[in-house]
Scaffold this motif. Structure first.
Motif, PDB file in Angstrom:
ATOM      1  N   GLN A 204      36.490  15.277 -62.698  1.00 60.48           N
ATOM      2  CA  GLN A 204      35.754  14.079 -63.058  1.00 60.48           C
ATOM      3  C   GLN A 204      36.658  13.045 -63.733  1.00 60.48           C
ATOM      4  O   GLN A 204      36.522  11.845 -63.480  1.00 60.48           O
ATOM      5  CB  GLN A 204      34.586  14.441 -63.983  1.00 60.48           C
ATOM      6  CG  GLN A 204      33.451  15.181 -63.288  1.00 60.48           C
ATOM      7  CD  GLN A 204      32.349  15.569 -64.241  1.00 60.48           C
ATOM      8  OE1 GLN A 204      32.522  15.486 -65.458  1.00 60.48           O
ATOM      9  NE2 GLN A 204      31.219  16.021 -63.690  1.00 60.48           N
ATOM     10  N   ALA A 205      37.577  13.531 -64.581  1.00 62.00           N
ATOM     11  CA  ALA A 205      38.496  12.591 -65.237  1.00 62.00           C
ATOM     12  C   ALA A 205      39.369  11.887 -64.196  1.00 62.00           C
ATOM     13  O   ALA A 205      39.574  10.666 -64.260  1.00 62.00           O
ATOM     14  CB  ALA A 205      39.362  13.340 -66.253  1.00 62.00           C
ATOM     15  N   ARG A 206      39.885  12.667 -63.233  1.00 56.00           N
ATOM     16  CA  ARG A 206      40.700  12.038 -62.186  1.00 56.00           C
ATOM     17  C   ARG A 206      39.872  11.052 -61.361  1.00 56.00           C
ATOM     18  O   ARG A 206      40.342   9.973 -60.982  1.00 56.00           O
ATOM     19  CB  ARG A 206      41.283  13.124 -61.289  1.00 56.00           C
ATOM     20  CG  ARG A 206      42.338  13.993 -61.988  1.00 56.00           C
ATOM     21  CD  ARG A 206      43.070  14.877 -60.990  1.00 56.00           C
ATOM     22  NE  ARG A 206      42.173  15.865 -60.391  1.00 56.00           N
ATOM     23  CZ  ARG A 206      41.922  17.068 -60.899  1.00 56.00           C
ATOM     24  NH1 ARG A 206      42.494  17.430 -62.059  1.00 56.00           N
ATOM     25  NH2 ARG A 206      41.107  17.913 -60.302  1.00 56.00           N
ATOM     26  N   GLU A 207      38.628  11.429 -61.108  1.00 59.51           N
ATOM     27  CA  GLU A 207      37.754  10.545 -60.327  1.00 59.51           C
ATOM     28  C   GLU A 207      37.466   9.268 -61.095  1.00 59.51           C
ATOM     29  O   GLU A 207      37.442   8.176 -60.511  1.00 59.51           O
ATOM     30  CB  GLU A 207      36.443  11.276 -60.011  1.00 59.51           C
ATOM     31  CG  GLU A 207      35.494  10.465 -59.143  1.00 59.51           C
ATOM     32  CD  GLU A 207      34.222  11.224 -58.827  1.00 59.51           C
ATOM     33  OE1 GLU A 207      33.339  10.647 -58.159  1.00 59.51           O
ATOM     34  OE2 GLU A 207      34.107  12.386 -59.245  1.00 59.51           O
ATOM     35  N   GLN A 208      37.291   9.367 -62.424  1.00 60.49           N
ATOM     36  CA  GLN A 208      37.054   8.183 -63.238  1.00 60.49           C
ATOM     37  C   GLN A 208      38.266   7.255 -63.205  1.00 60.49           C
ATOM     38  O   GLN A 208      38.120   6.022 -63.133  1.00 60.49           O
ATOM     39  CB  GLN A 208      36.744   8.598 -64.685  1.00 60.49           C
ATOM     40  CG  GLN A 208      35.402   9.292 -64.861  1.00 60.49           C
ATOM     41  CD  GLN A 208      34.239   8.349 -64.607  1.00 60.49           C
ATOM     42  OE1 GLN A 208      34.376   7.135 -64.718  1.00 60.49           O
ATOM     43  NE2 GLN A 208      33.091   8.917 -64.228  1.00 60.49           N
ATOM     44  N   ALA A 209      39.448   7.847 -63.265  1.00 61.58           N
ATOM     45  CA  ALA A 209      40.661   7.016 -63.221  1.00 61.58           C
ATOM     46  C   ALA A 209      40.765   6.290 -61.873  1.00 61.58           C
ATOM     47  O   ALA A 209      41.068   5.093 -61.819  1.00 61.58           O
ATOM     48  CB  ALA A 209      41.891   7.891 -63.453  1.00 61.58           C
ATOM     49  N   ALA A 210      40.481   7.045 -60.789  1.00 58.70           N
ATOM     50  CA  ALA A 210      40.534   6.408 -59.468  1.00 58.70           C
ATOM     51  C   ALA A 210      39.465   5.316 -59.351  1.00 58.70           C
ATOM     52  O   ALA A 210      39.704   4.246 -58.774  1.00 58.70           O
ATOM     53  CB  ALA A 210      40.337   7.463 -58.385  1.00 58.70           C
ATOM     54  N   LEU A 211      38.296   5.551 -59.922  1.00 56.75           N
ATOM     55  CA  LEU A 211      37.223   4.574 -59.880  1.00 56.75           C
ATOM     56  C   LEU A 211      37.591   3.323 -60.662  1.00 56.75           C
ATOM     57  O   LEU A 211      37.305   2.196 -60.229  1.00 56.75           O
ATOM     58  CB  LEU A 211      35.942   5.201 -60.450  1.00 56.75           C
ATOM     59  CG  LEU A 211      34.696   4.327 -60.430  1.00 56.75           C
ATOM     60  CD1 LEU A 211      34.330   3.937 -58.995  1.00 56.75           C
ATOM     61  CD2 LEU A 211      33.518   5.049 -61.080  1.00 56.75           C
ATOM     62  N   ALA A 212      38.250   3.514 -61.807  1.00 51.61           N
ATOM     63  CA  ALA A 212      38.688   2.350 -62.598  1.00 51.61           C
ATOM     64  C   ALA A 212      39.690   1.513 -61.814  1.00 51.61           C
ATOM     65  O   ALA A 212      39.612   0.269 -61.809  1.00 51.61           O
ATOM     66  CB  ALA A 212      39.283   2.828 -63.920  1.00 51.61           C
ATOM     67  N   ALA A 213      40.611   2.190 -61.089  1.00 54.22           N
ATOM     68  CA  ALA A 213      41.582   1.442 -60.282  1.00 54.22           C
ATOM     69  C   ALA A 213      40.889   0.684 -59.158  1.00 54.22           C
ATOM     70  O   ALA A 213      41.224  -0.477 -58.865  1.00 54.22           O
ATOM     71  CB  ALA A 213      42.616   2.417 -59.717  1.00 54.22           C
TER      72      ALA A 213
END
Length: 441
Positions: A204-213
Motif C-alpha cells: 500500500q505504501a508503494r502504491e501510495q507513492a506511485a499514486l502521488a507521482a
C-alpha cells in the motif's frame, strides 16, 4: 312387599343403613336399583330425571341421588319389589341359600330383606371383604413387583449413566486435546496473518507513492490543458467578434430597408384615407360559434334529463351528485320507516357510484331531532344530516354554492323552491323518479 316386611320383622327389626355397607356392596345395590328405576312408582323429582337416562348412565350419573333416596324404607321396598319381579331366578336362589356370588347376594339381601338376611348379609359382606382384602393383597403384590422392577430399572439406568459419564469424560479429554491443537494452529495462522498484513502495508505504501507521482503528472497535464483551452477560447472570442460585426452590419442594412417600407406604407394609407382595422376577418365566425354554444349549453341545463343522460353526466370528469334524501325516498317508500328508506337508497346508490365514480353526497333532513341515527355509508357515498333547526335544503344550497363554476353538479330533488334557489349556479336538476329509474336498471 308384605313378605319382605315379615322377613325384616323376623330378624328383629334389624336395620342396616346403605352407607354402612362396603363400597363394593353399595355400588352393586345402586346398579341393581338403577336397572329397574323406570318401573319404580312414586319416585322423587331427582330420581325421575335419572330414570330418563340410558341404563348405563343411570348408575354412573345418578348414583348419589339413588343412594340418598334408598334411605326411605318405602322407596326401598318398592324398588325391591321391582327387583324381585325382574330377577326372579336370582331371588329364588337367594331364598334357598344364595346365588353363589357373595357381592350379588349381599346387594339383593339388603334390598329384599328375606328371612335371615342380616346373617346372610354379614356372611356376604365378610366374603366380599375377604375378596377385597385378597384383591388388595394382590394389588400390593403387583405394586411391590412393579416397585422392584422400577428399582432395577433405576439401577440399570444409573449404571448406564455412569458408563455414559465415563464415555463423556473420555470424549471431553479428547476435545480438550483437540482444542489445544486448534489453538496452536490458530496462533500459527495469526502469525502468518500478521506477516501478510505487513506485506500488504508495504504494498500500500508503494502504491501510495506511485499514486502521488501520477497525481503530480495529472496536475501538470491539467495545467497544460487549461493553457490550451485559454488560447482556444481567445481565438474563439476573436472569431465571434468578427462574426458579430458582420451580422450587425447586415442587421443595420435590413432595419433601414424595413423602416423605408413602413414609412412608404404609412404614406400610402394617409394618401388613400383608409380607416384603421378594428376586427380580424375570422372574429365574426368565432363569435357566432360561441353564441351557438352558449345557447346549446343553456338548453342542456334547462331541458329535462333522462336516466341515460343522467348516467352520462355522472360519468363526466369530476362530476358532483347531491341527493335530497327523504325527498327521493318518500316518492316510493313513504309507507316504510325512515331507517328502511335510508338503507334502501344507499344500497341502490352504491353500484351507480362505483360505476360512474361521481362524488356523491346524500343529505337527510334532521332539523327536528337532536340525535343523529347511525348510518353505514357505502364506498364513495357521503351521508349528511342537517343540523338541528336547519332543513336539508339549506345544506344542499351551501354544498352547491361551494362548487366552482363550470363543474358538472347534479341535484336530485322534486322541491321546486330548492330548484329555483340553485338554478342560478348552473346546476342540473333531476327528478326523484329519473334517479330511481336509473338505480332500478
Amino acid at each position: 312387599m308384605a313378605e319382605h316386611e315379615h322377613a325384616a320383622g323376623a330378624d328383629g327389626d334389624a336395620e342396616v343403613a346403605l352407607e354402612d355397607l362396603p363400597v363394593a356392596v353399595r355400588t352393586r345395590v345402586v346398579a341393581v336399583v338403577a336397572s329397574v328405576l323406570p318401573e319404580v312408582t312414586g319416585l322423587p323429582p331427582a330420581l325421575r330425571r335419572v330414570a330418563g337416562f340410558a341404563p348405563a348412565r343411570r348408575a354412573r350419573l345418578g348414583g348419589t341421588a339413588i343412594a340418598a333416596a334408598l334411605a326411605d324404607p318405602d322407596l326401598r321396598e318398592r324398588a325391591a319389589h321391582q327387583v324381585a319381579t325382574a330377577r326372579a331366578t336370582e331371588v329364588a336362589a337367594l331364598r334357598e341359600g344364595g346365588a353363589g356370588d357373595a357381592l350379588e347376594d349381599a346387594a339383593l339381601g339388603w334390598l329384599l330383606r328375606p328371612r335371615g338376611w342380616t346373617r346372610r348379609l354379614d356372611d356376604a359382606v365378610s366374603t366380599v371383604a375377604a375378596r377385597e382384602e385378597s384383591a388388595e393383597r394382590s394389588r400390593e403384590a403387583r405394586l411391590t413387583e412393579r416397585a422392584e422392577q422400577a428399582e432395577q430399572a433405576v439401577r440399570e439406568a444409573r449404571a448406564s449413566h455412569r458408563a455414559q459419564l465415563d464415555e463423556q469424560k473420555s470424549e471431553n479429554a479428547t476435545l480438550r486435546r483437540r482444542l489445544g491443537e486448534t489453538r496452536a494452529a490458530e496462533r500459527a495462522v495469526r502469525e502468518e496473518l500478521e506477516q501478510a498484513r505487513a506485506e500488504v502495508e508495504g504494498a500500500q505504501a508503494r502504491e501510495q507513492a506511485a499514486l502521488a507521482a501520477q497525481e503530480k503528472e495529472l496536475r501538470r497535464l491539467r495545467a497544460r490543458v487549461e493553457t490550451l483551452e485559454a488560447q482556444a477560447q481567445a481565438q474563439s472570442q476573436a472569431q465571434r467578434r468578427a462574426d458579430r460585426t458582420e451580422r450587425d452590419d447586415a442587421t443595420a442594412r435590413a432595419r433601414v430597408l424595413l423602416e423605408t417600407l413602413v414609412d412608404a406604407a404609412a404614406g400610402l394609407r394617409r394618401e388613400l384615407g383608409l380607416p384603421a382595422g378594428s376586427t380580424a376577418p375570422g372574429e365574426s365566425v368565432e363569435q357566432r360559434l360561441e353564441d351557438d354554444a352558449a345557447r346549446d349549453g343553456a338548453r342542456a341545463v334547462s331541458a329535462p334529463i333522462t336516466a341515460s343522460v343522467l348516467e352520462q353526466h355522472l360519468a363526466l370528469p369530476q362530476a358532483r351528485l347531491v341527493v335530497d334524501g327523504y325527498n327521493v325516498t318518500k316518492t316510493v317508500w313513504s309507507s316504510t320507516s325512515l331507517e328502511t328508506q335510508r338503507s334502501r337508497l344507499l344500497a341502490l346508490l352504491a353500484p351507480l357510484v362505483a360505476r360512474t365514480r361521481a362524488e356523491t353526497t346524500v343529505v337527510f333532513d334532521a332539523a327536528e331531532v337532536d340525535v343523529r341515527p347511525g348510518v353505514t355509508a357505502p364506498r364513495g357515498v357521503k351521508v349528511l344530516f342537517s343540523p338541528y333547526g336547519v332543513i336539508a335544503d339549506r345544506v344542499i344550497e351551501d354544498l352547491v354554492a361551494a362548487e366552482p363554476e363550470g363543474r358538472v353538479v347534479v341535484v336530485v330533488t322534486d322541491d321546486q323552491e330548492l330548484r329555483a334557489r340553485t338554478r342560478a349556479r348552473g346546476v342540473r336538476h333531476v327528478s326523484s323518479r329519473v334517479l330511481l329509474d336509473l338505480l332500478a336498471r
